[in-house]
Enzyme design. Structure first.
Site, PDB file in Angstrom:
ATOM      1  N   LYS A  32       0.665  -1.123   0.038  1.00  0.00           N
ATOM      2  CA  LYS A  32      -0.049  -0.065  -0.045  1.00  0.00           C
ATOM      3  C   LYS A  32       0.696   1.389  -0.055  1.00  0.00           C
ATOM      4  O   LYS A  32       0.729   2.094  -0.902  1.00  0.00           O
ATOM      5  CB  LYS A  32      -0.942  -0.183   1.243  1.00  0.00           C
ATOM      6  N   LYS A  47       9.381  -0.680  14.279  1.00  0.00           N
ATOM      7  CA  LYS A  47      10.183  -0.158  12.865  1.00  0.00           C
ATOM      8  C   LYS A  47      11.080   0.654  13.096  1.00  0.00           C
ATOM      9  O   LYS A  47      12.407   0.405  12.545  1.00  0.00           O
ATOM     10  CB  LYS A  47       8.957   0.119  11.870  1.00  0.00           C
ATOM     11  N   HIS A  49      -4.468 -33.329  17.148  1.00  0.00           N
ATOM     12  CA  HIS A  49      -3.321 -34.171  17.619  1.00  0.00           C
ATOM     13  C   HIS A  49      -2.231 -33.159  17.929  1.00  0.00           C
ATOM     14  O   HIS A  49      -1.168 -33.585  18.172  1.00  0.00           O
ATOM     15  CB  HIS A  49      -2.691 -35.106  16.275  1.00  0.00           C
ATOM     16  N   GLU A  77      -4.561  -6.621  15.029  1.00  0.00           N
ATOM     17  CA  GLU A  77      -4.070  -5.464  14.424  1.00  0.00           C
ATOM     18  C   GLU A  77      -5.121  -4.295  14.550  1.00  0.00           C
ATOM     19  O   GLU A  77      -4.967  -3.204  14.867  1.00  0.00           O
ATOM     20  CB  GLU A  77      -3.542  -5.603  13.148  1.00  0.00           C
ATOM     21  N   GLU A 128      10.654  -4.740   4.408  1.00  0.00           N
ATOM     22  CA  GLU A 128      10.729  -6.226   3.877  1.00  0.00           C
ATOM     23  C   GLU A 128      10.367  -6.144   2.512  1.00  0.00           C
ATOM     24  O   GLU A 128      11.202  -7.045   1.649  1.00  0.00           O
ATOM     25  CB  GLU A 128       9.495  -6.935   4.615  1.00  0.00           C
ATOM     26  N   GLY A 170      -4.786  -1.863   5.198  1.00  0.00           N
ATOM     27  CA  GLY A 170      -3.921  -3.003   4.534  1.00  0.00           C
ATOM     28  C   GLY A 170      -4.780  -4.523   4.883  1.00  0.00           C
ATOM     29  O   GLY A 170      -4.549  -5.329   3.997  1.00  0.00           O
ATOM     30  N   ARG A 171      -5.077  -4.672   6.037  1.00  0.00           N
ATOM     31  CA  ARG A 171      -5.789  -5.740   6.393  1.00  0.00           C
ATOM     32  C   ARG A 171      -6.905  -6.189   5.802  1.00  0.00           C
ATOM     33  O   ARG A 171      -7.710  -7.237   5.879  1.00  0.00           O
ATOM     34  CB  ARG A 171      -5.523  -6.125   8.062  1.00  0.00           C
TER      35      ARG A 171
HETATM   36  O1  F6P Z   1       3.055  -3.096   9.834  1.00  0.00           O
HETATM   37  C1  F6P Z   1       2.056  -3.126   9.630  1.00  0.00           C
HETATM   38  C2  F6P Z   1       1.463  -2.671   8.265  1.00  0.00           C
HETATM   39  O2  F6P Z   1       1.249  -1.491   8.072  1.00  0.00           O
HETATM   40  C3  F6P Z   1       0.157  -3.519   7.864  1.00  0.00           C
HETATM   41  O3  F6P Z   1      -0.963  -2.979   8.568  1.00  0.00           O
HETATM   42  C4  F6P Z   1       0.164  -3.516   6.504  1.00  0.00           C
HETATM   43  O4  F6P Z   1      -0.780  -4.562   5.985  1.00  0.00           O
HETATM   44  C5  F6P Z   1       1.517  -3.979   6.058  1.00  0.00           C
HETATM   45  O5  F6P Z   1       2.231  -3.348   7.290  1.00  0.00           O
HETATM   46  C6  F6P Z   1       2.113  -3.863   4.806  1.00  0.00           C
HETATM   47  O6  F6P Z   1       2.135  -2.605   4.555  1.00  0.00           O
HETATM   48  P1  F6P Z   1       2.197  -2.108   3.106  1.00  0.00           P
HETATM   49  O7  F6P Z   1       1.120  -2.795   2.182  1.00  0.00           O
HETATM   50  O8  F6P Z   1       2.105  -0.504   2.961  1.00  0.00           O
HETATM   51  O9  F6P Z   1       3.471  -2.643   2.628  1.00  0.00           O
END
Ligand code: F6P
Length: 541
Positions: free
Chosen positions: A212, A505, A386, A355, A218, A269-270
């Site tokens: 987003k 972060k 199990h 979240e 990452e 995002g979620r």
């Molecule tokens: O660190 C949390 C977060 O902001 C989530 O809410 C989101 O889904 C994820 O990181 C990834 O964010 P982006 O889509 O901006 O890379």
């Protein structure tokens, strides 16, 4: 250009604990809740199952094995009314900025509404059409002869840009293009991307960079590694092999991506799998089925928006969650999908619920005097039986369990009728196991030896789908979204921000700089002794 509709002058909500209904529920808990016994409740009321069974689009729900009766649901419905859950819901659908700490609208429901029925419809449908057209082109390439042939789709994203698409692609594997393999890379651990790159070739791979913000450490690191690998292994056309789903088109362009599918700050995002972030789902199942996924979610949206509280499944489930968390004080909830293809559902729901509702202050910043999000966890049945079902049956904590059953099997394999019948039998075994676990949790068993006794009276909900297909999956996910909305609304929290991820972060970036610096001697003095000692050890100092 997006504009946010004006905020209502004030949200007509009252924090749950400040309503008369909350106090009434406290009294009801003392009188009937604390000592509630499911076995007695079933014996007392032959109409219990019918009274506590609910139909919502694509989902049948049996709530009768929960520690509630009709009176409890009436008290909870009153809590929803007095808290203004319906007013907040209506404000959400209308596009008011109910994400108050970020002053943003919350409009994932607009992403699955038919044209003209929700805010921002023109923009939403323009992107949807473009994205579905691209998905169909990609699927056609999977049928093409080499060298045009596409075989692998690699989604690079994390959190909501990974969990939703990954869960849905896995859940709908029975509908996926057979010539395509989907890979999901999220972790900054290079092992994640490296293990995928080792299995694909540049000319037959499409990389989807899903972020987003297009600032997530990452995702940018994995995307950069993928790009370097692509160029180092003979790939030349970044424009053909890298596509982005992002609301930050400029950052994607700086990365070298020319084909971008956009979305907006009012998609959390979620809550984003319905947007361009759903591109891997659309490529997997095709445009028509992606539309079915949206239609299933939309049907649940209408149910949530229109059904009276007493028949509104997401609302009732969210209210029972409040009952368990704040009155029974259960600290966790276990998700048990009896469907292997829903194996990523618990992970997806962890982000969705924890979240969203893992907050300790209300939307005005006041500390909350009660507990909020439970720990949500789980694994598919029967594997979970199990592993940790021992604890669910005989452990010291009561953990409400959510059984998700699918009436019709979807598994198929090559072979003759014998193979088909073997698989059909396995599905009956699967269903029998799910039913049995819920029964055992509820009924318990008295035995002469204590270690063979089961206390019973352990609550569960059973959600039953007719079959697992795009429409029912869409409805199921929307059901969970609105349920989380409901408990968050009663708790008076902003379920749509996630400030809690920021501190780590920032510290991580600072520590990375220290790991990469030639010497860390001066900096070590400025951090806590434990982190400093670990850092020094890792640096080899
Ligand atoms: O660190 C949390 C977060 O902001 C989530 O809410 C989101 O889904 C994820 O990181 C990834 O964010 P982006 O889509 O901006 O890379």
């Amino acid at each position: 250009m997006t504009t946010t509709p004006a905020a209502p002058s004030a949200l007509a909500t009252t924090r749950g604990d400040r309503t008369p209904a909350w106090a009434a529920l406290g009294g009801h808990y003392e009188a009937h809740g604390r000592a509630f016994d499911l076995r007695e409740a079933f014996a007392r009321d032959p109409g219990r199952v019918a009274a506590l069974s609910f139909e919502a689009p694509e989902v049948f729900a049996d709530l009768s094995k929960n520690l509630v009766d009709i009176a409890t649901l009436h008290f909870l419905a009153e809590l929803a009314r007095e808290s203004g859950v319906e007013a907040l819901r209506d404000a959400m659908f209308a596009g008011a900025p109910i994400n108050s700490t970020e002053n943003r609208a919350v409009l994932h429901t607009a992403l699955r509404a038919p044209p003209g029925e929700a805010p921002f419809s023109a923009q939403v449908h323009a992107v949807l059409e473009a994205m579905l057209e691209f998905a169909e082109t990609a699927r056609a390439r999977a049928d093409a002869a080499p060298p045009a042939r596409l075989r692998h789709v690699v989604n690079i994203g994390i959190g909501g840009s990974d969990l939703g698409p990954q869960m849905a692609v896995r859940a709908l594997a029975a509908f996926a293009h057979p010539g395509l393999t989907f890979h999901f890379v999220a972790n900054v651990d290079g092992d994640d991307i490296a293990s995928v790159l080792a299995r694909v070739a540049p000319d037959e791979t499409l990389f989807l960079i899903a972020s987003k913000t297009f600032t997530t450490q990452e995702t940018l690191a994995n995307a950069a590694t993928a790009k370097a690998w692509f160029l180092a292994n003979g790939g030349t056309r970044i424009d053909e092999h890298f596509v982005a789903a992002t609301s930050n088109v400029d950052a994607a362009a700086r990365f070298g991506i020319t084909r971008t599918f956009g979305f907006w700050d009012w998609v959390g995002g979620r809550y984003s799998l319905w947007s361009a972030i759903g591109l891997p789902i659309a490529i997997a199942i095709g445009a028509a089925r992606f539309r079915e996924l949206l239609a299933g979610a939309h049907a649940m949206d209408r149910h949530f928006a229109q059904a009276p509280i007493e028949a509104n499944l997401p609302l009732l489930l969210g209210l029972v969650d409040v009952w368990y968390r704040n009155f029974h004080r259960f600290a966790s909830r276990c998700i048990a999908p009896y469907a292997q293809s829903l194996q990523r559902l618990p992970a997806y729901l962890q982000q969705l619920e924890m979240e969203s509702n893992g907050k300790r202050v209300d939307r005005n910043g006041a500390a909350l005097p009660f507990a909020t999000s439970p720990v949500v966890w789980g694994e598919p049945g029967t594997n979970a039986q199990h592993a940790y079902f021992q604890m669910l049956h005989q452990g010291s904590d009561v953990v409400p369990v959510e059984f998700i059953l699918v009436r019709e099997a979807s598994a198929s394999a090559g072979g003759d009728e014998g193979v088909a019948e073997a698989l059909a039998r396995q599905h009956r075994m699967l269903l029998a196991n799910g039913l049995a676990q819920a029964q055992a949790l509820m009924a318990g068993r008295v035995a002469a030896e204590p270690h063979r006794s089961f206390p019973g009276n352990r609550p569960s909900t059973t959600l039953l789908l007719e079959r697992l297909e795009p429409r029912s999956l869409g409805a199921l996910i929307a059901l969970y979204e609105h349920r989380v909305f409901t408990s968050g609304a009663v708790w008076g929290i902003d379920s749509f921000d996630q400030w809690g991820v920021e501190l780590g972060k920032g510290l991580g970036n600072a520590l990375l700089a220290r790991l990469e610096a030639a010497t860390d001697a001066p900096a070590l003095a400025t951090i806590d002794p434990s982190t400093a000692a670990l850092l020094a050890r890792i640096r080899g100092g």
